[in-house]
Design an enzyme around this catalytic site. Structure first.
Site, PDB file in Angstrom:
ATOM      1  N   GLU A   1      11.186   8.592  -2.545  1.00 24.56           N
ATOM      2  CA  GLU A   1      11.052   9.466  -1.365  1.00 24.56           C
ATOM      3  C   GLU A   1      10.430  10.804  -1.756  1.00 24.56           C
ATOM      4  O   GLU A   1       9.655  11.374  -0.994  1.00 24.56           O
ATOM      5  CB  GLU A   1      12.408   9.702  -0.695  1.00 24.56           C
ATOM      6  CG  GLU A   1      13.056   8.443  -0.147  1.00 24.56           C
ATOM      7  CD  GLU A   1      12.128   7.618   0.729  1.00 24.56           C
ATOM      8  OE1 GLU A   1      11.405   8.201   1.554  1.00 24.56           O
ATOM      9  OE2 GLU A   1      12.117   6.385   0.574  1.00 24.56           O
TER      10      GLU A   1
ATOM     11  N   TRP B   1       6.823  10.219  -1.875  1.00 26.77           N
ATOM     12  CA  TRP B   1       6.245  10.253  -0.521  1.00 26.77           C
ATOM     13  C   TRP B   1       5.947  11.690  -0.116  1.00 26.77           C
ATOM     14  O   TRP B   1       4.943  11.989   0.525  1.00 26.77           O
ATOM     15  CB  TRP B   1       7.216   9.658   0.509  1.00 26.77           C
ATOM     16  CG  TRP B   1       7.059   8.186   0.738  1.00 26.77           C
ATOM     17  CD1 TRP B   1       7.908   7.203   0.318  1.00 26.77           C
ATOM     18  CD2 TRP B   1       6.004   7.518   1.472  1.00 26.77           C
ATOM     19  NE1 TRP B   1       7.436   5.980   0.740  1.00 26.77           N
ATOM     20  CE2 TRP B   1       6.282   6.138   1.448  1.00 26.77           C
ATOM     21  CE3 TRP B   1       4.864   7.972   2.137  1.00 26.77           C
ATOM     22  CZ2 TRP B   1       5.456   5.197   2.067  1.00 26.77           C
ATOM     23  CZ3 TRP B   1       4.034   7.035   2.757  1.00 26.77           C
ATOM     24  CH2 TRP B   1       4.343   5.664   2.714  1.00 26.77           C
TER      25      TRP B   1
ATOM     26  N   TRP C   1      -3.474   7.264  25.678  1.00 29.01           N
ATOM     27  CA  TRP C   1      -2.037   7.576  25.782  1.00 29.01           C
ATOM     28  C   TRP C   1      -1.682   7.816  27.233  1.00 29.01           C
ATOM     29  O   TRP C   1      -2.493   8.337  27.992  1.00 29.01           O
ATOM     30  CB  TRP C   1      -1.694   8.798  24.929  1.00 29.01           C
ATOM     31  CG  TRP C   1      -2.058   8.641  23.485  1.00 29.01           C
ATOM     32  CD1 TRP C   1      -3.080   9.269  22.822  1.00 29.01           C
ATOM     33  CD2 TRP C   1      -1.431   7.783  22.520  1.00 29.01           C
ATOM     34  NE1 TRP C   1      -3.121   8.860  21.507  1.00 29.01           N
ATOM     35  CE2 TRP C   1      -2.114   7.945  21.289  1.00 29.01           C
ATOM     36  CE3 TRP C   1      -0.357   6.889  22.565  1.00 29.01           C
ATOM     37  CZ2 TRP C   1      -1.778   7.270  20.126  1.00 29.01           C
ATOM     38  CZ3 TRP C   1      -0.013   6.203  21.402  1.00 29.01           C
ATOM     39  CH2 TRP C   1      -0.717   6.396  20.205  1.00 29.01           C
TER      40      TRP C   1
ATOM     41  N   ASN D   1      16.452   9.549   8.793  1.00 29.62           N
ATOM     42  CA  ASN D   1      15.097   8.999   8.617  1.00 29.62           C
ATOM     43  C   ASN D   1      14.893   7.665   9.333  1.00 29.62           C
ATOM     44  O   ASN D   1      13.872   7.444   9.986  1.00 29.62           O
ATOM     45  CB  ASN D   1      14.780   8.833   7.138  1.00 29.62           C
ATOM     46  CG  ASN D   1      13.406   8.211   6.927  1.00 29.62           C
ATOM     47  OD1 ASN D   1      12.408   8.768   7.343  1.00 29.62           O
ATOM     48  ND2 ASN D   1      13.371   7.027   6.321  1.00 29.62           N
TER      49      ASN D   1
ATOM     50  N   TRP E   1       1.370  10.581  20.088  1.00 33.21           N
ATOM     51  CA  TRP E   1       2.212  10.951  18.944  1.00 33.21           C
ATOM     52  C   TRP E   1       2.242  12.462  18.734  1.00 33.21           C
ATOM     53  O   TRP E   1       3.223  13.009  18.215  1.00 33.21           O
ATOM     54  CB  TRP E   1       1.738  10.246  17.670  1.00 33.21           C
ATOM     55  CG  TRP E   1       0.310  10.520  17.281  1.00 33.21           C
ATOM     56  CD1 TRP E   1      -0.794   9.826  17.676  1.00 33.21           C
ATOM     57  CD2 TRP E   1      -0.183  11.575  16.435  1.00 33.21           C
ATOM     58  NE1 TRP E   1      -1.936  10.377  17.130  1.00 33.21           N
ATOM     59  CE2 TRP E   1      -1.591  11.443  16.360  1.00 33.21           C
ATOM     60  CE3 TRP E   1       0.430  12.606  15.728  1.00 33.21           C
ATOM     61  CZ2 TRP E   1      -2.397  12.312  15.611  1.00 33.21           C
ATOM     62  CZ3 TRP E   1      -0.371  13.473  14.974  1.00 33.21           C
ATOM     63  CH2 TRP E   1      -1.759  13.315  14.930  1.00 33.21           C
TER      64      TRP E   1
ATOM     65  N   TRP F   1       4.816  10.801  11.781  1.00 33.22           N
ATOM     66  CA  TRP F   1       4.390  10.472  13.151  1.00 33.22           C
ATOM     67  C   TRP F   1       3.171   9.562  13.162  1.00 33.22           C
ATOM     68  O   TRP F   1       3.105   8.604  13.936  1.00 33.22           O
ATOM     69  CB  TRP F   1       4.134  11.759  13.962  1.00 33.22           C
ATOM     70  CG  TRP F   1       5.422  12.212  14.572  1.00 33.22           C
ATOM     71  CD1 TRP F   1       6.284  13.146  14.077  1.00 33.22           C
ATOM     72  CD2 TRP F   1       6.038  11.678  15.744  1.00 33.22           C
ATOM     73  NE1 TRP F   1       7.400  13.223  14.874  1.00 33.22           N
ATOM     74  CE2 TRP F   1       7.269  12.340  15.917  1.00 33.22           C
ATOM     75  CE3 TRP F   1       5.678  10.702  16.678  1.00 33.22           C
ATOM     76  CZ2 TRP F   1       8.141  12.058  16.968  1.00 33.22           C
ATOM     77  CZ3 TRP F   1       6.541  10.428  17.738  1.00 33.22           C
ATOM     78  CH2 TRP F   1       7.748  11.098  17.873  1.00 33.22           C
TER      79      TRP F   1
HETATM   80  P1  FAD Z   1      16.774  11.936   1.855  1.00 31.71           P
HETATM   81  O1  FAD Z   1      16.739  10.545   2.350  1.00 31.71           O
HETATM   82  O2  FAD Z   1      17.984  12.374   1.126  1.00 31.71           O
HETATM   83  O3  FAD Z   1      15.476  12.115   0.957  1.00 31.71           O
HETATM   84  C1  FAD Z   1      15.364  13.159  -0.006  1.00 31.71           C
HETATM   85  C2  FAD Z   1      14.140  13.996   0.242  1.00 31.71           C
HETATM   86  O4  FAD Z   1      12.966  13.214   0.056  1.00 31.71           O
HETATM   87  C3  FAD Z   1      14.034  14.516   1.664  1.00 31.71           C
HETATM   88  O5  FAD Z   1      14.797  15.665   1.836  1.00 31.71           O
HETATM   89  C4  FAD Z   1      12.541  14.760   1.790  1.00 31.71           C
HETATM   90  O6  FAD Z   1      12.152  15.975   1.207  1.00 31.71           O
HETATM   91  C5  FAD Z   1      11.950  13.622   0.972  1.00 31.71           C
HETATM   92  N1  FAD Z   1      11.633  12.497   1.860  1.00 31.71           N
HETATM   93  C6  FAD Z   1      12.460  11.504   2.244  1.00 31.71           C
HETATM   94  N2  FAD Z   1      11.801  10.607   3.004  1.00 31.71           N
HETATM   95  C7  FAD Z   1      10.543  11.073   3.120  1.00 31.71           C
HETATM   96  C8  FAD Z   1       9.376  10.603   3.782  1.00 31.71           C
HETATM   97  N3  FAD Z   1       9.351   9.458   4.471  1.00 31.71           N
HETATM   98  N4  FAD Z   1       8.250  11.343   3.712  1.00 31.71           N
HETATM   99  C9  FAD Z   1       8.215  12.489   3.004  1.00 31.71           C
HETATM  100  N5  FAD Z   1       9.291  12.981   2.352  1.00 31.71           N
HETATM  101  C10 FAD Z   1      10.433  12.283   2.406  1.00 31.71           C
HETATM  102  N6  FAD Z   1      10.560  14.966   6.316  1.00 31.71           N
HETATM  103  C11 FAD Z   1      10.535  16.290   6.186  1.00 31.71           C
HETATM  104  O7  FAD Z   1      10.889  16.814   5.119  1.00 31.71           O
HETATM  105  N7  FAD Z   1      10.116  17.100   7.208  1.00 31.71           N
HETATM  106  C12 FAD Z   1       9.717  16.599   8.411  1.00 31.71           C
HETATM  107  O8  FAD Z   1       9.337  17.362   9.313  1.00 31.71           O
HETATM  108  C13 FAD Z   1       9.769  15.191   8.583  1.00 31.71           C
HETATM  109  N8  FAD Z   1       9.420  14.627   9.776  1.00 31.71           N
HETATM  110  C14 FAD Z   1       9.452  13.254   9.898  1.00 31.71           C
HETATM  111  C15 FAD Z   1       9.032  12.679  11.107  1.00 31.71           C
HETATM  112  C16 FAD Z   1       9.035  11.290  11.277  1.00 31.71           C
HETATM  113  C17 FAD Z   1       8.567  10.689  12.595  1.00 31.71           C
HETATM  114  C18 FAD Z   1       9.463  10.477  10.220  1.00 31.71           C
HETATM  115  C19 FAD Z   1       9.479   8.987  10.386  1.00 31.71           C
HETATM  116  C20 FAD Z   1       9.873  11.034   9.014  1.00 31.71           C
HETATM  117  C21 FAD Z   1       9.864  12.425   8.834  1.00 31.71           C
HETATM  118  N9  FAD Z   1      10.275  13.026   7.622  1.00 31.71           N
HETATM  119  C22 FAD Z   1      10.207  14.387   7.483  1.00 31.71           C
HETATM  120  C23 FAD Z   1      10.691  12.209   6.468  1.00 31.71           C
HETATM  121  C24 FAD Z   1      12.213  11.940   6.386  1.00 31.71           C
HETATM  122  O9  FAD Z   1      12.666  11.440   7.598  1.00 31.71           O
HETATM  123  C25 FAD Z   1      13.024  13.176   6.019  1.00 31.71           C
HETATM  124  O10 FAD Z   1      12.492  13.774   4.865  1.00 31.71           O
HETATM  125  C26 FAD Z   1      14.480  12.841   5.746  1.00 31.71           C
HETATM  126  O11 FAD Z   1      15.052  12.174   6.829  1.00 31.71           O
HETATM  127  C27 FAD Z   1      15.268  14.114   5.481  1.00 31.71           C
HETATM  128  O12 FAD Z   1      16.622  13.827   5.322  1.00 31.71           O
HETATM  129  P2  FAD Z   1      17.310  13.926   3.883  1.00 31.71           P
HETATM  130  O13 FAD Z   1      17.047  15.274   3.319  1.00 31.71           O
HETATM  131  O14 FAD Z   1      18.716  13.482   4.036  1.00 31.71           O
HETATM  132  O15 FAD Z   1      16.443  12.867   3.094  1.00 31.71           O
END
Ligand code: FAD
Length: 446
Positions: free
Chosen positions: A270, A273, A301, A336, A354, A377
């Site tokens: 993650e 990512w 849309w 997520n 979107w 998105w």
């Molecule tokens: P954890 O699951 O604990 O993951 C640890 C860290 O890894 C996160 O804090 C984040 O920094 C990074 N991470 C995790 N998943 C992703 C991912 N898919 N893409 C990029 N980084 C990731 N993440 C954001 O940080 N900011 C946003 O504005 C954001 N908007 C999102 C919008 C959509 C539609 C989707 C599908 C995902 C988005 N994410 C975003 C990715 C992800 O959902 C969040 O990072 C995550 O839910 C944050 O919760 P956590 O800190 O408990 O994550």
């Protein structure tokens, strides 16, 4: 706007300083850019600017500003404990720098490199303005593990698919990339001031006090070790909730990546990512406002203000979607798995642009990050780099069965979902699916 720019405290010591401009790196530990500032062997003057170009666009009640205000105050206190202080300016970046240049003997400036379009343009301007005075402006990598030009294909191009990017990212990783940067805490390493530097209150910044609800910047080894099994279940506390701390740099990404390397491949994935989307934003800035794949910009849309309003309010009649949207507005967070479901629902079931969903998340998410939000998105809408194919349309009922089998998450946020008070589905799943497929196919061909 107070404090006015005129209240900058004079230095207590003579001689030139290196200014470190804090932005999204609000900590003193394991800090690559502060280490670079200290390597210049001049006292370091810490600066933070409440940038009106950003703040003036935000609502009066904004959890992120409250979080930021608390974290900047903590940083200021930490610098005071070192015998220094944090200069905080509430104003435009241009006005702030004019005042700083007129007040302090600045020999050099360091900051953490930022990849967002506004920040890139701002930093270009500041770099040029400083250069006119013969002052160097060093932008240092700190908020990603690998910079946007460090993981490229064999032909030197940016990757557009995650898996090969990840492979190359991992192949490049050495201990040195995750080694913490030590900080010199001797008083002479820091600028000292003749009087305390003022700090604006939230009200002076133009914002209301609201609970920011941010979790602490820590996570346990047990959570990381089990993350691979727990991360998809919104009814469990199975993710780290560290997004907001990575966003504002109140936690070291390197430290987290070091722990992930030994405890959880899934967690490291993650974080990769996250680097990936920053890299995409840098190389393909058109993703702000346009589909990564231009053909998708032709998707017609639907204009559906009522559908959009019901989605935002958590009143679509699909409990997992509504739970997610209610969690978002109550806490500034959404799990997520649920972000994927709610984003898919808006773009596929309701066929709403979107960009409207992206903007709503940007307004509400405490961990809002332009690169990841845009990437998420566009992934959900199928318009993006390495996106879900357009024909993969999440079925909310199936997602619920798989990821919230005991309905724990739904019961928490939509307790009335089994009662007559709960709305009927805004649209039938099967019909919505067919409409989405036909619409996408109409643009992309069979
Ligand atoms: P954890 O699951 O604990 O993951 C640890 C860290 O890894 C996160 O804090 C984040 O920094 C990074 N991470 C995790 N998943 C992703 C991912 N898919 N893409 C990029 N980084 C990731 N993440 C954001 O940080 N900011 C946003 O504005 C954001 N908007 C999102 C919008 C959509 C539609 C989707 C599908 C995902 C988005 N994410 C975003 C990715 C992800 O959902 C969040 O990072 C995550 O839910 C944050 O919760 P956590 O800190 O408990 O994550």
């Amino acid at each position: 706007m107070t404090p006015t720019l005129a209240t900058l405290p004079p230095l207590a010591t003579g001689g030139p300083v290196t200014v470190h401009w804090f932005r999204r790196d609000l900590r003193l530990s394991d800090h690559a850019a502060l280490a670079a500032a200290q390597a210049q062997r001049r006292p370091v003057l810490g600066l933070f600017v409440y940038d009106r170009a950003i703040l003036d666009l935000l609502p009066h009640e904004d959890r992120r500003v409250v979080f930021l205000h608390r974290q900047v105050a903590a940083l200021k206190t930490a610098l005071q404990a070192l015998g220094s202080d944090l200069i905080v300016i509430n104003g435009t970046v241009a006005a702030a720098w004019e005042r700083l240049l007129a007040t302090y003997p600045i020999a050099a400036v360091t900051t953490v490199r930022d990849y967002e379009p506004y920040a890139t343009e701002r930093d270009r301007w500041v770099g040029e303005r400083l250069a006119q005075q013969g002052i160097g402006f060093q932008q240092v990598k700190d908020q990603v593990i690998f910079d946007t030009g460090e993981v490229l294909t064999g032909s030197g191009k940016p990757y557009q698919v995650f898996t090969p990017y990840k492979r190359a990212w991992l192949a490049r990783l050495t201990d040195a990339d995750l080694t913490p940067w030590a900080l010199d805490t001797h008083p002479e390493a820091w600028a000292r001031f003749a009087q305390p530097a003022p700090y604006p209150t939230l009200a002076e910044l133009g914002f209301a006090q609201v609970p920011d609800l941010a979790p602490p910047p820590t996570t346990t080894d047990a959570l990381l070790a089990h993350y691979g099994q727990t991360r998809n279940f919104p009814g469990q506390a199975g993710t780290s909730r560290l997004g907001v701390h990575l966003r504002f740099g109140t936690l070291s990404l390197r430290e987290l990546a070091r722990r992930a390397l030994s405890l959880s491949e899934a967690y490291l994935n993650e974080l990769i990512w996250r680097d990936f989307y920053q890299m995409i934003l840098h190389h393909f800035p058109h993703v702000v406002g346009q589909a990564f794949k231009p053909t998708y910009d032709a998707i017609p849309w639907r204009d559906d203000p009522e559908g959009l309003a019901r989605w935002k309010a958590g009143a679509t009649g699909y409990p997992i979607v509504d739970a997610g949207m209610r969690e978002l507005s109550a806490t500034g967070y959404q799990h997520n798995r649920v972000r994927m479901i709610t984003a898919s629902f808006l773009t596929k079931h309701l066929l709403i642009d979107w960009r409207l969903g992206e903007a709503y998340f940007a307004e509400k998410l405490l961990d809002f990050e332009l690169a990841s939000n845009n990437g998420g998105w566009q992934w959900a809408a199928g318009t993006g780099v390495d996106a879900a194919p357009y024909f993969r349309i999440f079925n909310p009922a199936e997602q619920t069965r798989k990821f919230d089998p005991q309905l724990r998450y739904i019961r928490q946020w939509v307790p009335e979902f089994e009662s007559l008070a709960y709305p009927k589905p805004i649209i039938d799943h099967r019909e919505a699916r067919e409409r989405a497929l036909a619409t996408y196919k109409g643009v992309l061909g069979p």
